[in-house]
Design an enzyme around this catalytic site. Structure first.
Site, short mmCIF file in Angstrom:
data_model
loop_
_atom_site.label_atom_id
_atom_site.label_comp_id
_atom_site.label_asym_id
_atom_site.label_seq_id
_atom_site.Cartn_x
_atom_site.Cartn_y
_atom_site.Cartn_z
N LYS A 64 44.62 30.50 -10.71
CA LYS A 64 44.98 31.31 -11.89
C LYS A 64 45.02 30.42 -12.86
O LYS A 64 46.69 30.12 -13.30
CB LYS A 64 46.69 32.14 -11.33
N THR A 90 40.83 32.18 -1.48
CA THR A 90 41.92 31.12 -1.41
C THR A 90 42.34 31.15 -2.22
O THR A 90 42.35 31.26 -3.15
CB THR A 90 40.48 30.21 -1.07
N ASP A 110 46.63 27.28 -18.29
CA ASP A 110 47.11 26.38 -19.45
C ASP A 110 45.78 26.22 -20.18
O ASP A 110 44.85 26.86 -20.70
CB ASP A 110 47.50 24.91 -18.82
#
Ligand code: S5P
Length: 238
Positions: free
Chosen positions: A81, A49, A84
């Protein structure tokens, strides 16, 4: 120690349903998404998704998808993905609108920020079954994931085998880890906006990957169920 629960479960699904296909349901509308998830569910071991592209997202979509995952016996992979620092990805994964850690069986991350991203995601997922894939190689043309970058992914996977279960990759990189591979289409010339394709046979037999990820090749045509069946067969028998 590698996470055996995840691997045993995925292997069980693959062998039971005879499919190494993960469909990438990159649709932007809840109704269309759920309709296809229900229709394609029998042919896949996993649905990938991108929840943040659904324009009418609500928590009910998650509830419905979980029900379909149970009904058809597939895993849910949220392709967020993460990229950070640890503290930020912890919030992005556990909180916000999507609360990914509460429902995803698999998530993925770039390792660009360093090891802290893994630690942050691990904390976000603690007490949940969610496991992590590292993006070690990409399918897009002229991407910047160099050989030495892929090697760093391998080193981190070996350091966190209880949480990292494999890679998004184009080729098999490391024994005993899962290799899920995008950039797969029976029409290898269909790639747009830098996407590059190879066939299921190439991805699985030549490149040694375990699961093929197919999006447009399935939902983009007139008969997604027939297409899913074709990719399922190609993923199993070719
Ligand atoms: O290297 C990558 C990694 C990913 S996760 N290349 C990719 O294409 N993906 C994802 O796989 C991408 O975001 C998309 O959701 C899917 C491929 O879709 P398709 O329509 O090109 O098969």
């Amino acid at each position: 120690m590698q996470d055996l629960d995840f691997s045993q479960n995925l292997l069980r699904i693959i062998n039971h349903k005879k499919t190494r296909l993960c469909v990438s349901l990159d649709l932007t509308n809840t109704q269309e998404f759920l309709k296809l998830a229900d229709q394609l569910g029998p042919h896949v071991c996993m649905i990938k998704t991108h929840m943040d592209i659904i324009s009418d997202f609500s928590w009910d979509l998650i509830e419905q998808l979980k029900k379909l995952a149970k009904k058809h016996d597939f895993l849910i992979f949220e392709d967020r993905k993460f990229a950070d620092i640890g503290r930020t990805v912890k919030h992005q994964c556990a909180g916000g609108i999507y609360k990914i850690a509460q429902w995803a069986d698999l998530i993925n991350a770039h390792i660009l920020p360093g090891e802290g991203i893994i630690q942050g995601l691990k904390e976000a997922c603690s007490g949940t079954p969610a496991k992590l894939l590292l993006l070690a190689q990409m399918s897009s043309r002229d991407n910047f994931l160099t050989e030495s970058y892929s090697q760093s992914c391998i080193a981190l996977a070996q350091k966190y085998p209880d949480f990292i279960v494999g890679f998004i990759a184009q080729k098999k990189l490391l024994k005993n880890f899962w290799h899920l591979t995008p950039g797969v289409n029976l029409d290898v010339s269909a790639g747009k906006l830098g996407q590059q394709y190879r066939t299921p046979a190439q991805a699985l037999r030549e490149d040694g990957c375990d699961v093929i990820i197919v999006g447009e090749g399935i939902y983009g045509g007139k008969d997604p169920v027939k297409a899913a069946r074709n990719y399922q067969e190609a993923s199993w028998g070719s």
